[in-house]
Scaffold this motif. Structure first.
Motif, PDB file in Angstrom:
ATOM      1  N   GLU A  16       0.817  -1.158   0.031  1.00  0.00           N
ATOM      2  CA  GLU A  16      -0.110  -0.190   0.259  1.00  0.00           C
ATOM      3  C   GLU A  16       0.833   1.447   0.080  1.00  0.00           C
ATOM      4  N   VAL A  17       1.979   1.291   0.705  1.00  0.00           N
ATOM      5  CA  VAL A  17       2.883   2.347   0.873  1.00  0.00           C
ATOM      6  C   VAL A  17       3.446   2.797  -0.745  1.00  0.00           C
ATOM      7  N   GLU A  18       3.711   1.611  -1.156  1.00  0.00           N
ATOM      8  CA  GLU A  18       4.258   1.571  -2.638  1.00  0.00           C
ATOM      9  C   GLU A  18       3.428   2.260  -3.482  1.00  0.00           C
ATOM     10  N   SER A  19       2.111   1.881  -3.387  1.00  0.00           N
ATOM     11  CA  SER A  19       1.100   2.263  -4.614  1.00  0.00           C
ATOM     12  C   SER A  19       0.886   3.744  -4.203  1.00  0.00           C
ATOM     13  N   LEU A  20       0.723   4.149  -2.919  1.00  0.00           N
ATOM     14  CA  LEU A  20       0.807   5.619  -2.499  1.00  0.00           C
ATOM     15  C   LEU A  20       2.137   6.622  -3.047  1.00  0.00           C
ATOM     16  N   ILE A  21       3.176   6.047  -3.066  1.00  0.00           N
ATOM     17  CA  ILE A  21       4.192   6.546  -3.710  1.00  0.00           C
ATOM     18  C   ILE A  21       4.237   6.724  -4.940  1.00  0.00           C
ATOM     19  N   GLU A  22       3.905   5.628  -5.661  1.00  0.00           N
ATOM     20  CA  GLU A  22       3.630   5.624  -7.188  1.00  0.00           C
ATOM     21  C   GLU A  22       2.798   6.826  -7.756  1.00  0.00           C
ATOM     22  N   ILE A  23       1.750   6.984  -6.937  1.00  0.00           N
ATOM     23  CA  ILE A  23       0.581   7.968  -7.881  1.00  0.00           C
ATOM     24  C   ILE A  23       1.288   9.405  -7.164  1.00  0.00           C
ATOM     25  N   GLY A  24       2.093   9.343  -6.446  1.00  0.00           N
ATOM     26  CA  GLY A  24       2.903  10.856  -6.093  1.00  0.00           C
ATOM     27  C   GLY A  24       2.360  11.638  -4.906  1.00  0.00           C
ATOM     28  N   CYS A  25       2.037  10.869  -3.994  1.00  0.00           N
ATOM     29  CA  CYS A  25       1.481  11.563  -2.635  1.00  0.00           C
ATOM     30  C   CYS A  25       2.788  12.159  -2.074  1.00  0.00           C
ATOM     31  N   HIS A  26       2.729  13.341  -1.601  1.00  0.00           N
ATOM     32  CA  HIS A  26       3.704  14.049  -0.820  1.00  0.00           C
ATOM     33  C   HIS A  26       4.194  13.638   0.532  1.00  0.00           C
ATOM     34  N   VAL A  27       3.186  13.035   1.207  1.00  0.00           N
ATOM     35  CA  VAL A  27       3.166  12.478   2.324  1.00  0.00           C
ATOM     36  C   VAL A  27       2.315  11.279   2.586  1.00  0.00           C
ATOM     37  N   ILE A  28       2.837  10.332   3.246  1.00  0.00           N
ATOM     38  CA  ILE A  28       2.251   9.134   3.554  1.00  0.00           C
ATOM     39  C   ILE A  28       1.828   8.995   4.788  1.00  0.00           C
ATOM     40  N   ALA A  29       0.408   8.852   5.183  1.00  0.00           N
ATOM     41  CA  ALA A  29       0.126   8.492   6.629  1.00  0.00           C
ATOM     42  C   ALA A  29       0.245   7.079   7.081  1.00  0.00           C
ATOM     43  N   ILE A  30       0.850   6.607   8.164  1.00  0.00           N
ATOM     44  CA  ILE A  30       0.898   4.997   8.395  1.00  0.00           C
ATOM     45  C   ILE A  30       0.545   5.166  10.020  1.00  0.00           C
ATOM     46  N   ASP A  31      -0.328   4.080  10.434  1.00  0.00           N
ATOM     47  CA  ASP A  31      -0.808   3.457  11.590  1.00  0.00           C
ATOM     48  C   ASP A  31       0.681   3.605  12.359  1.00  0.00           C
ATOM     49  N   GLY A  32       0.794   4.348  13.472  1.00  0.00           N
ATOM     50  CA  GLY A  32       1.835   4.305  14.325  1.00  0.00           C
ATOM     51  C   GLY A  32       1.591   3.515  15.720  1.00  0.00           C
ATOM     52  N   THR A  33       0.483   2.874  15.886  1.00  0.00           N
ATOM     53  CA  THR A  33       0.139   2.321  16.847  1.00  0.00           C
ATOM     54  C   THR A  33       1.097   0.976  17.190  1.00  0.00           C
ATOM     55  N   GLY A  63       3.675  -0.867  14.483  1.00  0.00           N
ATOM     56  CA  GLY A  63       3.601   0.489  13.877  1.00  0.00           C
ATOM     57  C   GLY A  63       5.151   1.348  13.740  1.00  0.00           C
ATOM     58  N   PRO A  64       5.851   1.398  14.812  1.00  0.00           N
ATOM     59  CA  PRO A  64       6.975   1.926  14.645  1.00  0.00           C
ATOM     60  C   PRO A  64       8.042   1.299  13.932  1.00  0.00           C
ATOM     61  N   ASP A  65       8.016  -0.121  14.260  1.00  0.00           N
ATOM     62  CA  ASP A  65       8.902  -1.020  13.209  1.00  0.00           C
ATOM     63  C   ASP A  65       8.699  -0.992  11.800  1.00  0.00           C
ATOM     64  N   PHE A  66       7.372  -0.609  11.644  1.00  0.00           N
ATOM     65  CA  PHE A  66       6.915  -0.800  10.006  1.00  0.00           C
ATOM     66  C   PHE A  66       7.373   0.732   9.652  1.00  0.00           C
ATOM     67  N   ILE A  67       7.106   1.722  10.208  1.00  0.00           N
ATOM     68  CA  ILE A  67       7.799   2.729   9.798  1.00  0.00           C
ATOM     69  C   ILE A  67       9.233   2.862   9.469  1.00  0.00           C
ATOM     70  N   SER A  68       9.875   2.063  10.213  1.00  0.00           N
ATOM     71  CA  SER A  68      11.338   2.024  10.089  1.00  0.00           C
ATOM     72  C   SER A  68      11.834   1.116   8.941  1.00  0.00           C
ATOM     73  N   HIS A  69      10.904   0.141   8.732  1.00  0.00           N
ATOM     74  CA  HIS A  69      11.108  -0.450   7.273  1.00  0.00           C
ATOM     75  C   HIS A  69      10.958   0.380   6.236  1.00  0.00           C
ATOM     76  N   VAL A  70       9.799   1.184   6.271  1.00  0.00           N
ATOM     77  CA  VAL A  70       9.712   2.190   5.175  1.00  0.00           C
ATOM     78  C   VAL A  70      10.685   3.072   4.913  1.00  0.00           C
ATOM     79  N   LYS A  71      11.118   3.723   5.903  1.00  0.00           N
ATOM     80  CA  LYS A  71      11.918   4.694   5.914  1.00  0.00           C
ATOM     81  C   LYS A  71      13.325   4.109   5.536  1.00  0.00           C
TER      82      LYS A  71
END
Lengths: 246, 246
Positions: free
Chosen positions: A86-103, A112-120
């Motif tokens: 889902e992150v990759e789809s949002l990047i692909e269409i050109g979102c400036h910021v992506i919101a992610i569940d951080g719980t 959430g924090p681990d997932f964010i770390s993988h994305v970053k």
């Protein structure tokens, strides 16, 4: 360093243009009309859900767009952008910021924090961590989130009791004190005075959705107030409108 | 006798679904989406402007629709359903109620009350007279109007000074006292508590537009409040966000 996209949002209003299920506006064109109206009204940015809807908004406004997708956790509560795909789809269409569940709730086996770390580790995209508590906010910033939003306070089993219809100003205040990244005020900000309060508490910007982009819900607020007042009058005075008006 | 259509609106909310000029929602489908959302949210009726837009709304909702057309008087102020031809077009598409300017300003040589009297001689259609003063309301009821709405207070040269952003409760109160026909509260009713006040003063029903169906304007209310609060903070504290967040 704060990214320049986030500076474009500073001290402003972000309008969340979302529609779900049988909402008449639940279509790419429906939410895009709201996004265009919001930008004409002075919105600094748009928050949008869903790939097709967000894609159409992106091609119709020139302000930063915070994109997300929604799915559900096993208990039925909302999960915001819960997979790398889902992150990759949002990047692909050109979102400036992506919101992610951080719980701390697990998605694909990670918090959430681990997932964010993988994305970053994988992408440079600006990440907004949607949190429900101070601890989650701190953990998300340590994991590399570029900014935090108070979105989820009141919408997790842990915080459900905090949802009294008003924003969670306490969480906002604590996040601003403890975190050296922009903190966005979001979740039940339904009046301009709620937003003023958020800015005074140090919010970087405020996200408003329902009060602007959910006419069905706003209608119900008015209807409930009117029906209650009308009922009070009838029971108070036992007024016979029919006769009085003949 | 009060017509049964008017009884359907009693003690409820009517949502005005209008869009003009470059508003992104200015199309039959744009206003119809709002009308559908309003009905799902509990609206008792819809108020709508323009033949094509009202026609599409009529075929998509099952509540009573108050139809009107807009043009302008010579001084540029808004004229509501100003000719017999417009009345006939609104009847033809099936409007349940037709709103007509009930002020003394001349259109095709006649005043509002005289025009209403001509319409009622010719057609059985229910007429809502949009007025700006008590005298106009009384004259319109004598001319045969089935109900009165406070729509125009604040929008005629005579009443412009009364427009302080709040509803004209005084006019509503006086009309309810003096007129034995339903009086609708309309014009700057922007909050549920404004509507409660109207019902307490004896309004038959309340018409709300902007706060529900003009997201561009509602956005601007939030933006103005936020920008002012942000500016106050900057000037108060001369806070250096850039440095603080590095």
């Amino acid at each position: 360093m704060i990214n320049s996209i986030l500076y474009q949002l500073k001290g402003g209003l972000i309008v969340s243009c979302q529609a779900e299920a049988d909402d008449p506006f639940n279509s790419p064109i429906g939410v895009t009309l709201f996004a265009k109206a919001a930008v004409m009204g002075g919105a600094y940015g748009i928050r949008s859900e869903g790939i097709e809807k967000t894609k159409m908004i992106l091609s119709n406004v020139s302000v930063p767009v915070i994109g997300l997708t929604k799915s559900t956790f096993e208990d039925g509560s909302v999960k915001i952008t819960g997979s790398m795909k889902e992150v990759e789809s949002l990047i692909e269409i050109g979102c400036h910021v992506i919101a992610i569940d951080g719980t701390m709730r697990l998605r694909e086996g990670v918090s959430g924090p681990d997932f964010i770390s993988h994305v970053k580790e994988k992408y440079k995209t600006i990440i907004m961590a949607d949190v429900s508590t101070l601890e989650e906010g701190i953990a998300c910033v340590e994991a590399g989130a570029d900014c935090i939003s108070t979105t989820l306070s009141g919408y997790t089993s842990e915080t459900r009791d905090l949802n009294n219809g008003k924003p969670d100003f306490e969480l906002l205040k604590n996040l601003v004190r403890r975190i050296k990244k922009p903190v966005f005020a979001e979740g039940r900000y339904n009046t301009p005075s709620d937003c003023v309060q958020a800015i005074k508490l140090g919010a970087w910007a405020v996200v408003v959705g329902t009060a602007i982009t959910r006419p069905r819900v706003v209608t119900s607020w008015f209807v409930e107030a009117i029906e209650k007042a009308a009922l009070d009058i009838i029971s108070d005075e036992n007024r016979d409108w029919g006769g009085a008006f003949d």
